[in-house]
Design a protein around this motif. Structure first.
Motif, PDB file in Angstrom:
ATOM      1  N   LEU A 253      69.754  79.696  13.769  1.00 41.03           N
ATOM      2  CA  LEU A 253      70.242  78.917  12.627  1.00 41.03           C
ATOM      3  C   LEU A 253      71.743  79.094  12.437  1.00 41.03           C
ATOM      4  N   PHE A 254      72.224  80.322  12.563  1.00 40.10           N
ATOM      5  CA  PHE A 254      73.648  80.585  12.371  1.00 40.10           C
ATOM      6  C   PHE A 254      74.479  80.136  13.572  1.00 40.10           C
ATOM      7  N   ALA A 255      73.836  80.041  14.754  1.00 39.27           N
ATOM      8  CA  ALA A 255      74.544  79.548  15.931  1.00 39.27           C
ATOM      9  C   ALA A 255      74.858  78.061  15.810  1.00 39.27           C
ATOM     10  N   VAL A 256      74.152  77.357  14.911  1.00 38.31           N
ATOM     11  CA  VAL A 256      74.461  75.941  14.640  1.00 38.31           C
ATOM     12  C   VAL A 256      75.915  75.810  14.203  1.00 38.31           C
ATOM     13  N   THR A 257      76.362  76.736  13.363  1.00 36.37           N
ATOM     14  CA  THR A 257      77.740  76.714  12.874  1.00 36.37           C
ATOM     15  C   THR A 257      78.728  76.852  14.022  1.00 36.37           C
ATOM     16  N   HIS A 258      78.392  77.677  15.007  1.00 35.72           N
ATOM     17  CA  HIS A 258      79.281  77.865  16.158  1.00 35.72           C
ATOM     18  C   HIS A 258      79.451  76.556  16.921  1.00 35.72           C
ATOM     19  N   SER A 259      78.361  75.797  17.116  1.00 35.07           N
ATOM     20  CA  SER A 259      78.451  74.507  17.810  1.00 35.07           C
ATOM     21  C   SER A 259      79.310  73.518  17.022  1.00 35.07           C
ATOM     22  N   ILE A 260      79.173  73.533  15.703  1.00 38.36           N
ATOM     23  CA  ILE A 260      79.977  72.635  14.860  1.00 38.36           C
ATOM     24  C   ILE A 260      81.456  73.003  14.949  1.00 38.36           C
ATOM     25  N   ILE A 261      81.742  74.297  14.956  1.00 39.07           N
ATOM     26  CA  ILE A 261      83.131  74.751  15.068  1.00 39.07           C
ATOM     27  C   ILE A 261      83.728  74.319  16.410  1.00 39.07           C
ATOM     28  N   LEU A 262      82.936  74.408  17.476  1.00 39.37           N
ATOM     29  CA  LEU A 262      83.388  73.934  18.788  1.00 39.37           C
ATOM     30  C   LEU A 262      83.634  72.428  18.755  1.00 39.37           C
ATOM     31  N   ALA A 263      82.790  71.683  18.065  1.00 41.22           N
ATOM     32  CA  ALA A 263      82.970  70.235  17.948  1.00 41.22           C
ATOM     33  C   ALA A 263      84.263  69.894  17.209  1.00 41.22           C
ATOM     34  N   LEU A 264      84.673  70.757  16.276  1.00 36.51           N
ATOM     35  CA  LEU A 264      85.913  70.542  15.537  1.00 36.51           C
ATOM     36  C   LEU A 264      87.153  70.927  16.344  1.00 36.51           C
ATOM     37  N   GLY A 265      86.948  71.591  17.483  1.00 30.27           N
ATOM     38  CA  GLY A 265      88.077  71.952  18.332  1.00 30.27           C
ATOM     39  C   GLY A 265      88.546  73.375  18.189  1.00 30.27           C
ATOM     40  N   HIS A 266      87.762  74.211  17.490  1.00 31.72           N
ATOM     41  CA  HIS A 266      88.106  75.628  17.344  1.00 31.72           C
ATOM     42  C   HIS A 266      87.210  76.454  18.259  1.00 31.72           C
ATOM     43  N   ASN A 267      87.594  77.687  18.484  1.00 38.20           N
ATOM     44  CA  ASN A 267      86.824  78.519  19.412  1.00 38.20           C
ATOM     45  C   ASN A 267      86.724  79.934  18.884  1.00 38.20           C
ATOM     46  N   LEU A 268      85.860  80.137  17.882  1.00 37.64           N
ATOM     47  CA  LEU A 268      85.579  81.475  17.374  1.00 37.64           C
ATOM     48  C   LEU A 268      84.441  82.092  18.185  1.00 37.64           C
ATOM     49  N   PRO A 269      84.453  83.404  18.412  1.00 37.92           N
ATOM     50  CA  PRO A 269      83.349  84.052  19.142  1.00 37.92           C
ATOM     51  C   PRO A 269      82.015  83.835  18.438  1.00 37.92           C
ATOM     52  N   LEU A 270      80.971  83.613  19.214  1.00 33.09           N
ATOM     53  CA  LEU A 270      79.644  83.304  18.671  1.00 33.09           C
ATOM     54  C   LEU A 270      79.144  84.376  17.718  1.00 33.09           C
ATOM     55  N   PHE A 271      79.196  85.636  18.131  1.00 35.31           N
ATOM     56  CA  PHE A 271      78.650  86.702  17.293  1.00 35.31           C
ATOM     57  C   PHE A 271      79.448  86.872  16.002  1.00 35.31           C
ATOM     58  N   GLU A 272      80.744  86.581  16.078  1.00 34.48           N
ATOM     59  CA  GLU A 272      81.556  86.674  14.868  1.00 34.48           C
ATOM     60  C   GLU A 272      81.172  85.577  13.882  1.00 34.48           C
ATOM     61  N   VAL A 273      80.916  84.382  14.387  1.00 29.95           N
ATOM     62  CA  VAL A 273      80.478  83.266  13.537  1.00 29.95           C
ATOM     63  C   VAL A 273      79.140  83.594  12.887  1.00 29.95           C
ATOM     64  N   VAL A 274      78.236  84.169  13.670  1.00 28.73           N
ATOM     65  CA  VAL A 274      76.920  84.540  13.137  1.00 28.73           C
ATOM     66  C   VAL A 274      77.066  85.589  12.047  1.00 28.73           C
ATOM     67  N   LYS A 275      77.872  86.596  12.332  1.00 27.04           N
ATOM     68  CA  LYS A 275      77.988  87.716  11.402  1.00 27.04           C
ATOM     69  C   LYS A 275      78.706  87.325  10.108  1.00 27.04           C
ATOM     70  N   LEU A 276      79.628  86.384  10.202  1.00 34.16           N
ATOM     71  CA  LEU A 276      80.331  85.933   9.004  1.00 34.16           C
ATOM     72  C   LEU A 276      79.390  85.247   8.018  1.00 34.16           C
ATOM     73  N   GLN A 277      78.326  84.617   8.533  1.00 35.65           N
ATOM     74  CA  GLN A 277      77.433  83.855   7.661  1.00 35.65           C
ATOM     75  C   GLN A 277      76.398  84.714   6.954  1.00 35.65           C
ATOM     76  N   ILE A 278      76.101  85.882   7.514  1.00 31.90           N
ATOM     77  CA  ILE A 278      74.997  86.686   6.981  1.00 31.90           C
ATOM     78  C   ILE A 278      75.210  87.084   5.523  1.00 31.90           C
ATOM     79  N   PRO A 279      76.365  87.646   5.136  1.00 34.70           N
ATOM     80  CA  PRO A 279      76.530  88.005   3.718  1.00 34.70           C
ATOM     81  C   PRO A 279      76.500  86.796   2.798  1.00 34.70           C
ATOM     82  N   THR A 280      77.098  85.674   3.241  1.00 36.09           N
ATOM     83  CA  THR A 280      77.100  84.469   2.420  1.00 36.09           C
ATOM     84  C   THR A 280      75.683  83.964   2.204  1.00 36.09           C
ATOM     85  N   PHE A 281      74.929  83.877   3.279  1.00 36.72           N
ATOM     86  CA  PHE A 281      73.569  83.349   3.208  1.00 36.72           C
ATOM     87  C   PHE A 281      72.670  84.278   2.405  1.00 36.72           C
TER      88      PHE A 281
END
Length: 343
Positions: A253-281
């Motif tokens: 579910l959190f990896a969905v955000t990583h694909s969207i970020i790639l679609a926007l033209g940014h390149n954040l590490p996958l695990f960092e994107v996942v970990k950033l969402q956990i406290p928010t969610f």
């Protein structure tokens, strides 16, 4: 028609469901628009174009994968009661649960519909209740496991402190609940006193037989207690199975955000994107609005703004909500309405 059936009909009335759905979606869309307007007020231009739109296809695939992981978990866990349900029925329950959770305040409707549909699939009310509550507790543990396993370079000291106190509260609450639920002497006495209160103070409205109500409540709690013992003590591998599958579900579910970020033209590490969402969610799911709408959009936009810029963070959140929330509501509503027509 019996009063229980009447209650079910009222709870699942289609017009009421539609109103709740529109209200939930309205709050969510309104929150995103509010963020866009705020950015406009600050002089920031919102970037709505995608540099690599093909990355949206894996994003949608990951959402579907998350659904099936959750459905497979439920299908496997029901075997602990030797009443295993098919993957198709489990998917119906999962989608219906996500749908009702998404249109009720603080996600409260999800557990209720899960218990209801499991009961219709052959579980007693006590078995369905213990299964749902057990999995609900382990659902939270899945967040913590994923957070501990996902490496990231971002500092999370504040989050660690927050998570410590939250899980400490969960642990104390869970321990108290176990003491009460496993106590065969204390609980029956409390049930008897609670059943007699309406008859004593509201005899005109409390038209039921005390002993019948006591027997029904005692039977439910006996099944409920047995279900907890089954998952946590007699068959602990189902305990582990739940946590593993929940962690996989959240990762997809959190990896969905990583694909969207790639679609926007940014390149954040996958695990960092996942970990950033956990406290928010984790922290904003109990927001007292349907599906956490409002709080989760603004929190997620603020979380990713330092990495994507204000002009892209709002677009990312809107696309994320389309895939993980609006698509779930649309698919879950179909599964839910079909399921209640069958029962």
């Amino acid at each position: 028609m019996e009063s229980g059936e009447l209650g079910e009909r009222r709870l699942f009335e289609t017009p009421r469901i539609i109103r709740r759905t529109l209200f939930a979606v309205g709050i969510s869309v309104g929150s995103v628009l509010l963020f866009f307007l705020w950015m406009r007020f600050r002089g920031e231009e919102t970037a709505l174009t995608l540099r690599f739109p093909l990355y949206l296809f894996p994003a949608f695939g990951l959402v579907i994968l998350a659904w099936f992981i959750d459905a497979l978990r439920l299908s496997l866990i029901t075997r602990a009661w030797q009443k295993g349900i098919s993957l198709r029925d489990a998917l119906t329950v999962v989608l219906s649960t996500h749908f009702l959770a998404g249109i009720t305040p603080a996600n409260t409707g999800g557990g209720a519909v899960e218990i209801y549909l499991l009961h219709k699939l052959g579980f007693s009310w006590g078995e369905a209740g213990s299964l749902s509550l057990s999995c609900g507790l382990l659902y939270q543990v899945g967040f913590l496991v994923l957070f501990l396993l996902a490496p990231a370079s971002v500092s999370f000291s504040l989050f660690f402190k927050t998570m410590f106190f939250i899980f400490l509260a969960y642990g104390i609450g869970l321990a108290l609940f176990f003491v009460l639920s496993q106590n065969t002497k204390l609980l029956p006495g409390l049930i008897e006193k609670m059943v007699k209160i309406p008859k004593r103070y509201f005899p005109r409205y409390a038209k039921y037989d005390e002993q019948t109500a006591i027997n029904a409540a005692s039977g439910f709690l006996s099944e409920f207690r047995s279900g907890f013992q089954l998952i946590f003590f007699q068959k602990p591998y189902y305990f582990v199975l739940n946590i593993v599958f929940y962690a996989l579900h959240f990762f997809a579910l959190f990896a969905v955000t990583h694909s969207i970020i790639l679609a926007l033209g940014h390149n954040l590490p996958l695990f960092e994107v996942v970990k950033l969402q956990i406290p928010t969610f984790f922290l904003f799911r109990p927001t007292p609005t349907p599906g956490g709408s409002g709080g989760i959009e603004l929190a997620l936009a603020s979380t990713f703004a330092p990495f994507l810029g204000d002009n892209h963070s709002g677009t990312m959140v809107f696309l994320w909500r389309i895939f993980t929330y609006y698509a779930t509501l649309a698919t879950g509503s179909i599964a839910f309405l079909r399921s209640i027509r069958k029962v």
